[in-house]
Design a protein around this motif. Structure first.
Motif, PDB file in Angstrom:
ATOM      1  N   PHE A  34       0.835  -1.203   0.000  1.00 52.52           N
ATOM      2  CA  PHE A  34       0.000   0.000   0.000  1.00 52.52           C
ATOM      3  C   PHE A  34       0.869   1.252   0.000  1.00 52.52           C
ATOM      4  O   PHE A  34       0.691   2.147  -0.829  1.00 52.52           O
ATOM      5  CB  PHE A  34      -0.914  -0.042   1.227  1.00 52.52           C
ATOM      6  CG  PHE A  34      -1.717   1.195   1.454  1.00 52.52           C
ATOM      7  CD1 PHE A  34      -2.688   1.598   0.555  1.00 52.52           C
ATOM      8  CD2 PHE A  34      -1.536   1.953   2.593  1.00 52.52           C
ATOM      9  CE1 PHE A  34      -3.450   2.747   0.775  1.00 52.52           C
ATOM     10  CE2 PHE A  34      -2.288   3.088   2.835  1.00 52.52           C
ATOM     11  CZ  PHE A  34      -3.244   3.489   1.918  1.00 52.52           C
ATOM     12  N   ARG A  35       1.820   1.305   0.898  1.00 56.39           N
ATOM     13  CA  ARG A  35       2.669   2.498   0.991  1.00 56.39           C
ATOM     14  C   ARG A  35       3.603   2.628  -0.208  1.00 56.39           C
ATOM     15  O   ARG A  35       3.880   3.739  -0.666  1.00 56.39           O
ATOM     16  CB  ARG A  35       3.424   2.487   2.312  1.00 56.39           C
ATOM     17  CG  ARG A  35       2.464   2.705   3.466  1.00 56.39           C
ATOM     18  CD  ARG A  35       3.125   2.819   4.793  1.00 56.39           C
ATOM     19  NE  ARG A  35       2.114   3.090   5.805  1.00 56.39           N
ATOM     20  CZ  ARG A  35       2.050   2.475   6.964  1.00 56.39           C
ATOM     21  NH1 ARG A  35       2.965   1.586   7.301  1.00 56.39           N
ATOM     22  NH2 ARG A  35       1.098   2.768   7.830  1.00 56.39           N
ATOM     23  N   LYS A  36       4.033   1.496  -0.741  1.00 57.33           N
ATOM     24  CA  LYS A  36       4.856   1.545  -1.955  1.00 57.33           C
ATOM     25  C   LYS A  36       4.032   2.125  -3.107  1.00 57.33           C
ATOM     26  O   LYS A  36       4.514   2.968  -3.863  1.00 57.33           O
ATOM     27  CB  LYS A  36       5.363   0.149  -2.318  1.00 57.33           C
ATOM     28  CG  LYS A  36       6.204   0.136  -3.576  1.00 57.33           C
ATOM     29  CD  LYS A  36       6.747  -1.242  -3.879  1.00 57.33           C
ATOM     30  CE  LYS A  36       7.587  -1.215  -5.150  1.00 57.33           C
ATOM     31  NZ  LYS A  36       8.243  -2.504  -5.387  1.00 57.33           N
ATOM     32  N   GLY A  37       2.784   1.687  -3.217  1.00 57.68           N
ATOM     33  CA  GLY A  37       1.904   2.228  -4.255  1.00 57.68           C
ATOM     34  C   GLY A  37       1.700   3.718  -4.107  1.00 57.68           C
ATOM     35  O   GLY A  37       1.738   4.471  -5.085  1.00 57.68           O
ATOM     36  N   MET A  38       1.512   4.176  -2.878  1.00 56.49           N
ATOM     37  CA  MET A  38       1.347   5.607  -2.640  1.00 56.49           C
ATOM     38  C   MET A  38       2.619   6.375  -2.992  1.00 56.49           C
ATOM     39  O   MET A  38       2.568   7.452  -3.594  1.00 56.49           O
ATOM     40  CB  MET A  38       0.964   5.853  -1.185  1.00 56.49           C
ATOM     41  CG  MET A  38      -0.420   5.344  -0.843  1.00 56.49           C
ATOM     42  SD  MET A  38      -0.860   5.603   0.882  1.00 56.49           S
ATOM     43  CE  MET A  38      -1.017   7.374   0.926  1.00 56.49           C
ATOM     44  N   ALA A  39       3.773   5.818  -2.618  1.00 58.64           N
ATOM     45  CA  ALA A  39       5.048   6.468  -2.931  1.00 58.64           C
ATOM     46  C   ALA A  39       5.264   6.531  -4.441  1.00 58.64           C
ATOM     47  O   ALA A  39       5.693   7.564  -4.977  1.00 58.64           O
ATOM     48  CB  ALA A  39       6.195   5.721  -2.259  1.00 58.64           C
ATOM     49  N   LEU A  40       4.943   5.457  -5.138  1.00 60.46           N
ATOM     50  CA  LEU A  40       5.100   5.434  -6.591  1.00 60.46           C
ATOM     51  C   LEU A  40       4.162   6.441  -7.262  1.00 60.46           C
ATOM     52  O   LEU A  40       4.532   7.071  -8.255  1.00 60.46           O
ATOM     53  CB  LEU A  40       4.882   4.025  -7.128  1.00 60.46           C
ATOM     54  CG  LEU A  40       6.007   3.041  -6.790  1.00 60.46           C
ATOM     55  CD1 LEU A  40       5.555   1.605  -7.040  1.00 60.46           C
ATOM     56  CD2 LEU A  40       7.259   3.368  -7.585  1.00 60.46           C
ATOM     57  N   ARG A  41       2.967   6.616  -6.707  1.00 59.90           N
ATOM     58  CA  ARG A  41       2.074   7.662  -7.228  1.00 59.90           C
ATOM     59  C   ARG A  41       2.726   9.024  -7.045  1.00 59.90           C
ATOM     60  O   ARG A  41       2.681   9.866  -7.937  1.00 59.90           O
ATOM     61  CB  ARG A  41       0.721   7.649  -6.521  1.00 59.90           C
ATOM     62  CG  ARG A  41      -0.213   6.554  -7.004  1.00 59.90           C
ATOM     63  CD  ARG A  41      -1.627   6.716  -6.462  1.00 59.90           C
ATOM     64  NE  ARG A  41      -2.238   7.895  -7.052  1.00 59.90           N
ATOM     65  CZ  ARG A  41      -2.850   8.852  -6.353  1.00 59.90           C
ATOM     66  NH1 ARG A  41      -2.952   8.782  -5.049  1.00 59.90           N
ATOM     67  NH2 ARG A  41      -3.379   9.880  -6.978  1.00 59.90           N
ATOM     68  N   GLY A  42       3.335   9.230  -5.890  1.00 56.42           N
ATOM     69  CA  GLY A  42       4.023  10.489  -5.628  1.00 56.42           C
ATOM     70  C   GLY A  42       5.180  10.731  -6.579  1.00 56.42           C
ATOM     71  O   GLY A  42       5.503  11.872  -6.900  1.00 56.42           O
ATOM     72  N   LEU A  43       5.798   9.639  -7.045  1.00 59.47           N
ATOM     73  CA  LEU A  43       6.901   9.719  -8.001  1.00 59.47           C
ATOM     74  C   LEU A  43       6.397   9.739  -9.448  1.00 59.47           C
ATOM     75  O   LEU A  43       7.189   9.738 -10.389  1.00 59.47           O
ATOM     76  CB  LEU A  43       7.851   8.526  -7.808  1.00 59.47           C
ATOM     77  CG  LEU A  43       8.624   8.521  -6.493  1.00 59.47           C
ATOM     78  CD1 LEU A  43       9.299   7.162  -6.281  1.00 59.47           C
ATOM     79  CD2 LEU A  43       9.658   9.634  -6.483  1.00 59.47           C
ATOM     80  N   GLN A  44       5.083   9.739  -9.605  1.00 58.96           N
ATOM     81  CA  GLN A  44       4.421   9.736 -10.917  1.00 58.96           C
ATOM     82  C   GLN A  44       4.785   8.512 -11.744  1.00 58.96           C
ATOM     83  O   GLN A  44       4.870   8.571 -12.962  1.00 58.96           O
ATOM     84  CB  GLN A  44       4.702  11.033 -11.673  1.00 58.96           C
ATOM     85  CG  GLN A  44       4.201  12.248 -10.932  1.00 58.96           C
ATOM     86  CD  GLN A  44       4.420  13.543 -11.668  1.00 58.96           C
ATOM     87  OE1 GLN A  44       5.010  13.585 -12.744  1.00 58.96           O
ATOM     88  NE2 GLN A  44       3.945  14.634 -11.100  1.00 58.96           N
TER      89      GLN A  44
END
Length: 84
Positions: A34-44
């Protein structure tokens, strides 16, 4: 929880790296996915984010936060790929 802190500070790369390390030890860790997905969204990194969130959702289909973030990631992918 360090990953949550990095997310809050918008240090997405650090969060993604920490979550990836956690997933090497525990591949079915829903919070890490979940947090990896959120971080990857933040990294576009839209598709990678969606993949991580889909994995999290498949492991815990009843998690409302995962489902909401997954929906956002799906929208990001469509917007990025198709412009909508």
């Amino acid at each position: 929880n360090a990953a949550a802190c990095w997310l809050k500070l918008e240090k997405f790369k650090l969060c993604e790296k920490l979550c990836s390390n956690t997933l090497q030890l525990s591949p079915n860790n829903v919070k890490a996915l979940f947090r990896k997905g959120m971080a990857l969204r933040g990294l576009q990194q839209w598709q990678e984010a969606l993949t991580a969130l889909e994995q999290a959702a498949s492991l815990d289909p009843s998690d409302a936060a995962v489902a909401a973030e997954r929906a956002k990631a799906e929208k990001d992918v469509k917007k990025h790929l198709y412009g909508w």
